[in-house]
Design a protein around this motif. Structure first.
Motif, PDB file in Angstrom:
ATOM      1  N   ASP A   1       1.013  -1.326   0.134  1.00 21.51           N
ATOM      2  CA  ASP A   1      -0.043   0.004   0.020  1.00 21.51           C
ATOM      3  C   ASP A   1       1.092   1.297  -0.102  1.00 21.51           C
ATOM      4  N   ILE A   2       1.308   1.705  -1.186  1.00 21.08           N
ATOM      5  CA  ILE A   2       1.681   3.191  -1.098  1.00 21.08           C
ATOM      6  C   ILE A   2       1.399   4.505  -0.245  1.00 21.08           C
ATOM      7  N   ASN A   3       0.231   4.351  -0.233  1.00 20.19           N
ATOM      8  CA  ASN A   3      -0.051   5.475   0.618  1.00 20.19           C
ATOM      9  C   ASN A   3       0.121   5.355   2.437  1.00 20.19           C
ATOM     10  N   GLU A   4       0.412   4.151   2.729  1.00 24.42           N
ATOM     11  CA  GLU A   4       0.544   3.267   3.823  1.00 24.42           C
ATOM     12  C   GLU A   4       2.001   3.758   3.805  1.00 24.42           C
ATOM     13  N   GLY A   5       2.716   3.581   2.834  1.00 26.42           N
ATOM     14  CA  GLY A   5       4.072   3.786   3.245  1.00 26.42           C
ATOM     15  C   GLY A   5       4.496   5.148   2.956  1.00 26.42           C
ATOM     16  N   VAL A   6       4.302   5.756   1.985  1.00 31.38           N
ATOM     17  CA  VAL A   6       4.272   7.605   2.586  1.00 31.38           C
ATOM     18  C   VAL A   6       3.601   7.854   4.395  1.00 31.38           C
ATOM     19  N   SER A   7       2.487   7.297   4.849  1.00 30.18           N
ATOM     20  CA  SER A   7       2.198   7.470   5.589  1.00 30.18           C
ATOM     21  C   SER A   7       3.081   7.268   7.075  1.00 30.18           C
ATOM     22  N   LEU A   8       4.057   6.229   6.841  1.00 30.30           N
ATOM     23  CA  LEU A   8       4.944   5.864   8.190  1.00 30.30           C
ATOM     24  C   LEU A   8       6.366   6.768   7.454  1.00 30.30           C
ATOM     25  N   PHE A   9       6.709   7.137   5.911  1.00 31.16           N
ATOM     26  CA  PHE A   9       7.230   7.792   5.891  1.00 31.16           C
ATOM     27  C   PHE A   9       7.685   9.252   6.676  1.00 31.16           C
ATOM     28  N   ARG A  10       6.125   9.811   6.451  1.00 35.18           N
ATOM     29  CA  ARG A  10       5.145  10.718   6.721  1.00 35.18           C
ATOM     30  C   ARG A  10       5.791  10.821   8.555  1.00 35.18           C
ATOM     31  N   LYS A  11       5.231   9.854   9.473  1.00 34.91           N
ATOM     32  CA  LYS A  11       5.299   9.722  10.964  1.00 34.91           C
ATOM     33  C   LYS A  11       6.940   9.467  10.929  1.00 34.91           C
ATOM     34  N   ALA A  12       7.676   8.759  10.413  1.00 31.10           N
ATOM     35  CA  ALA A  12       9.325   8.732  10.645  1.00 31.10           C
ATOM     36  C   ALA A  12      10.330   9.963  10.575  1.00 31.10           C
ATOM     37  N   SER A  13       9.485  11.380   9.769  1.00 32.67           N
ATOM     38  CA  SER A  13      10.273  12.655   9.276  1.00 32.67           C
ATOM     39  C   SER A  13       9.719  13.398  10.560  1.00 32.67           C
ATOM     40  N   GLN A  14       8.732  12.989  11.440  1.00 33.03           N
ATOM     41  CA  GLN A  14       8.360  14.046  11.958  1.00 33.03           C
ATOM     42  C   GLN A  14       9.026  15.131  13.224  1.00 33.03           C
ATOM     43  N   SER A  15      10.196  13.929  14.018  1.00 30.48           N
ATOM     44  CA  SER A  15      11.064  14.438  14.705  1.00 30.48           C
ATOM     45  C   SER A  15      12.090  15.244  13.920  1.00 30.48           C
TER      46      SER A  15
ATOM     47  N   ILE B   1      11.270  12.174  -1.831  1.00 37.85           N
ATOM     48  CA  ILE B   1      10.668  11.364  -3.302  1.00 37.85           C
ATOM     49  C   ILE B   1       9.672  11.302  -3.455  1.00 37.85           C
ATOM     50  N   CYS B   2       8.387  11.272  -2.745  1.00 37.98           N
ATOM     51  CA  CYS B   2       7.076  11.056  -2.475  1.00 37.98           C
ATOM     52  C   CYS B   2       7.167  12.430  -3.834  1.00 37.98           C
ATOM     53  N   PHE B   3       6.916  13.684  -2.332  1.00 36.72           N
ATOM     54  CA  PHE B   3       6.303  14.506  -2.993  1.00 36.72           C
ATOM     55  C   PHE B   3       6.892  15.359  -4.823  1.00 36.72           C
ATOM     56  N   GLU B   4       8.153  14.551  -4.815  1.00 41.25           N
ATOM     57  CA  GLU B   4       9.070  15.139  -6.113  1.00 41.25           C
ATOM     58  C   GLU B   4       8.237  14.445  -7.341  1.00 41.25           C
ATOM     59  N   LYS B   5       7.803  13.249  -6.482  1.00 43.93           N
ATOM     60  CA  LYS B   5       7.399  11.498  -8.118  1.00 43.93           C
ATOM     61  C   LYS B   5       5.399  11.865  -7.509  1.00 43.93           C
ATOM     62  N   GLY B   6       4.994  12.390  -6.777  1.00 41.84           N
ATOM     63  CA  GLY B   6       4.044  12.273  -6.786  1.00 41.84           C
ATOM     64  C   GLY B   6       3.081  11.172  -6.178  1.00 41.84           C
ATOM     65  N   TYR B   7       3.774  10.447  -5.595  1.00 44.20           N
ATOM     66  CA  TYR B   7       3.651   9.028  -4.703  1.00 44.20           C
ATOM     67  C   TYR B   7       2.318   9.154  -4.341  1.00 44.20           C
TER      68      TYR B   7
ATOM     69  N   ASP C   1      -0.660   9.938  -1.561  1.00 44.09           N
ATOM     70  CA  ASP C   1      -1.691  10.765  -1.355  1.00 44.09           C
ATOM     71  C   ASP C   1      -0.621  11.841  -1.311  1.00 44.09           C
ATOM     72  N   CYS C   2       0.548  12.500  -1.390  1.00 43.22           N
ATOM     73  CA  CYS C   2       1.303  13.427  -1.764  1.00 43.22           C
ATOM     74  C   CYS C   2       1.293  13.955  -3.522  1.00 43.22           C
ATOM     75  N   GLN C   3       0.673  15.290  -3.590  1.00 43.34           N
ATOM     76  CA  GLN C   3       0.546  15.837  -4.819  1.00 43.34           C
ATOM     77  C   GLN C   3       1.903  15.859  -5.229  1.00 43.34           C
ATOM     78  N   GLN C   4       2.928  16.298  -6.526  1.00 44.54           N
ATOM     79  CA  GLN C   4       3.825  16.539  -6.793  1.00 44.54           C
ATOM     80  C   GLN C   4       3.185  17.526  -6.830  1.00 44.54           C
ATOM     81  N   ASN C   5       4.628  18.389  -6.098  1.00 43.31           N
ATOM     82  CA  ASN C   5       5.131  19.253  -5.510  1.00 43.31           C
ATOM     83  C   ASN C   5       6.924  19.365  -5.354  1.00 43.31           C
ATOM     84  N   GLN C   6       8.078  20.115  -6.752  1.00 46.92           N
ATOM     85  CA  GLN C   6       9.124  20.577  -6.383  1.00 46.92           C
ATOM     86  C   GLN C   6      10.006  21.630  -5.115  1.00 46.92           C
ATOM     87  N   GLU C   7       9.020  21.758  -4.794  1.00 42.05           N
ATOM     88  CA  GLU C   7       9.785  22.969  -3.529  1.00 42.05           C
ATOM     89  C   GLU C   7       9.279  22.085  -2.266  1.00 42.05           C
TER      90      GLU C   7
END
Length: 159
Positions: free
Chosen positions: A42-56, A68-74, A76-82
């Motif tokens: 589940d890609i959305n679950e993967g993104v959610s886990l990356f978000r959680k691990a990134s919080q601190s 990478i998720c934001f760069e590629k739009g994976y 629930d991350c809408q593609q956002n290069q900035e």
């Protein structure tokens, strides 16, 4: 050389990553997210886990993976290069060379697609800057060596 001592057991690895994540381990949470991507989960679950691990803001790998998720739009991350650039920079500030290279490649792609020469040169300059930083950490990063060579070959803001 490294010789495997046991048979590979991805399901055991996932169970241990999940256990580490349950204890709040950011790296375990990140690897659990990465497993979602690499196993066709589940890609959305993967993104959610990356978000959680990134919080601190202390898990460089998770910040890089979320970028990478934001760069590629994976997921629930809408593609956002900035946003991707910001996350790569946060990861790079933790001395994670792959994030430096990923940021450089994103600047390169943004430079190629830039509408005016000023924007192109600005992105190529930033690309070279991040490549130099990555290569100062590890001279053996092949894709950084290649892109730096490409910048020199075409005269894209490397001096």
């Amino acid at each position: 050389y490294f010789y495997p001592l046991v048979k590979k057991k991805p399901e055991r690895a996932v169970a241990l990553y999940a256990r580490a994540a349950a204890f709040g381990d950011e790296l375990g949470t990140n690897f659990l997210g990465a497993y979602q991507f690499s196993s066709g989960g589940d890609i959305n679950e993967g993104v959610s886990l990356f978000r959680k691990a990134s919080q601190s803001g202390n898990c460089a790998r998770a910040l890089n993976n979320l970028a990478i998720c934001f760069e590629k739009g994976y997921g629930d991350c809408q593609q956002n290069q900035e946003k991707a650039l910001q996350l790569y920079e946060r990861s790079a500030k933790l001395d994670f060379a792959p994030a430096m290279v990923n940021r450089a490649y994103l600047h390169y792609r943004m430079g190629i697609g830039a509408p005016c020469e000023f924007d192109k040169s600005d992105h190529f300059f930033d690309c070279a800057h991040w490549l130099r930083l990555a290569l100062s950490r590890n001279e053996d990063i092949k894709n950084a060596q290649y892109l730096m060579g490409h910048l020199y070959e075409h005269g894209y803001a490397v001096n």
